[in-house]
Design an enzyme around this catalytic site. Structure first.
Site, mmCIF file in Angstrom:
data_model
loop_
_atom_site.group_PDB
_atom_site.id
_atom_site.type_symbol
_atom_site.label_atom_id
_atom_site.label_comp_id
_atom_site.label_asym_id
_atom_site.label_seq_id
_atom_site.Cartn_x
_atom_site.Cartn_y
_atom_site.Cartn_z
ATOM 1 N N LYS A 51 -7.481 -4.168 6.473
ATOM 2 C CA LYS A 51 -7.372 -5.620 6.652
ATOM 3 C C LYS A 51 -6.435 -5.913 7.815
ATOM 4 O O LYS A 51 -5.328 -5.375 7.839
ATOM 5 C CB LYS A 51 -6.836 -6.248 5.363
ATOM 6 C CG LYS A 51 -6.659 -7.759 5.425
ATOM 7 C CD LYS A 51 -6.055 -8.300 4.127
ATOM 8 C CE LYS A 51 -5.887 -9.819 4.210
ATOM 9 N NZ LYS A 51 -5.238 -10.369 3.002
ATOM 10 N N LYS A 109 -3.052 -2.558 5.565
ATOM 11 C CA LYS A 109 -2.959 -4.008 5.751
ATOM 12 C C LYS A 109 -1.947 -4.275 6.854
ATOM 13 O O LYS A 109 -0.758 -3.957 6.734
ATOM 14 C CB LYS A 109 -2.533 -4.694 4.457
ATOM 15 C CG LYS A 109 -2.433 -6.215 4.576
ATOM 16 C CD LYS A 109 -2.055 -6.833 3.238
ATOM 17 C CE LYS A 109 -1.929 -8.340 3.334
ATOM 18 N NZ LYS A 109 -1.547 -8.951 2.037
#
Length: 328
Positions: free
Chosen positions: A248, A195
């Site tokens: 992400k 992320k």
């Protein structure tokens, strides 16, 4: 042999031929629909920076989940907007927290739908960071205890899967141990493993009211310049018990998705995040692009890169399109 014997255009001549030789198939089974759950009853509050996305009270969330299930979308991811916030994000792990109430109601109404709980504190803390603050920094190990409590409370409420998104070191192992000792060995973990500290999250933070009140999240989320580090993060999460790993954002990190899938050959999720959604929506509303085609092309690219599942706010639109045979 070269041209004119080999003419690759032969197999592009008709829609049916193109479909027959297509290498990547986008399916409704690939989709996960994120939902923002808020207090109240009968609430559908539009998110200004995300046209078509609403904050939903529990009862309205149930109605949307019925539609999602009818469309064949297999799963939803729940994000909570609590009635109140505090320094420790206690709403994240309260038995009667907004997400816990939503999980119970959704599973009762649509038991076949897979419900995934986002495990983080940023939506619930009054400072907007993903953990316990000490001397203006997020205290890693103190945060782990609260993340475990959050995951346990969601699983006990009926969540089918938990998804830690905080990027604290060691959180997957701590959550796995907590679930296993809590007689919840069957609950899988979808880890936000890679992320990034991305500027693409702005509209999400508007929707969840989770903008940090000081500093930023670069001390715990990943540097966008790094991809080798992403492989290390994924490897550690798998060693600690992650069942699915996530990259992400998605579109700006297709290379990372590809490297993760090629290296580990495990289930990989990718999050087509709020900023990616908002840019396509804005350009579509201005008439600058063909929104439907851009959406399908973008999600197909994410799958082609190696994602097995895609979290996207376009999920309902795409599912409707796939039902009537639309393709890239």
């Amino acid at each position: 042999m070269a041209f004119p014997v080999h003419r690759l255009r032969r197999l592009r001549r008709t829609e049916r031929l193109r479909s027959m030789v297509g290498e990547t198939r986008l399916s409704v089974d690939d989709l996960i629909y994120p939902l923002f759950i808020c207090p109240g009853e009968g609430v559908r509050s539009p998110v200004d920076s995300m046209p078509g996305v609403d904050r939903l009270s529990v009862d309205q969330g149930v109605e949307v989940c019925r539609e999602v299930s009818d469309l064949g979308i297999p799963a939803v991811m729940l994000f909570g907007i609590p009635e109140s916030k505090d320094a420790y994000g206690s709403g994240a792990y309260a038995d009667d927290g907004i997400v816990q109430r939503a999980i119970r109601a959704i599973k009762q109404a649509t038991p076949e739908l897979t419900v995934i709980g986002d495990v983080c504190l940023c939506e619930y803390t009054d400072h907007g960071h993903c953990g316990v603050i000490k001397e203006d920094d997020v205290e890693n190990d103190a945060t782990l205890r609260l993340l475990v409590r959050t995951a346990l409370s969601q699983a006990e409420a009926g969540a089918d899967m938990v998804a830690p998104s905080d990027m604290m070191d060691g959180r997957v192992g701590a959550i796995r141990e907590g679930l296993d000792s809590g007689q919840l060995k069957h609950i899988p973990i979808m880890a936000y493993s890679a992320k990034y500290a991305s500027a693409y999250y702005g509209p999400f933070r508007d929707a969840a009211d989770s903008v940090p009140q000081f500093g930023d999240r670069r001390s715990y989320q990943m540097d966008p310049a790094n991809s080798n580090e992403a492989l290390r993060e994924v490897e550690l999460d798998l060693e600690e018990g992650a069942d699915i790993v996530m990259v992400k954002p998605a579109l700006a990190y297709l290379d990372v998705i590809h490297r993760v899938k090629s290296t580990f050959e495990v289930p990989v999720a990718a999050y087509n995040v709020s900023g990616e959604y908002a840019m396509i929506k804005a350009a579509g509303q201005m008439g600058w692009i063909d929104e439907e085609r851009i959406v399908l092309e973008s999600l197909t690219a994410i799958k082609r890169a190696g994602a097995d599942m895609i979290l996207t706010y376009f999920a309902r639109d795409v599912a409707r399109g796939l039902q009537i045979g639309k393709s890239v």
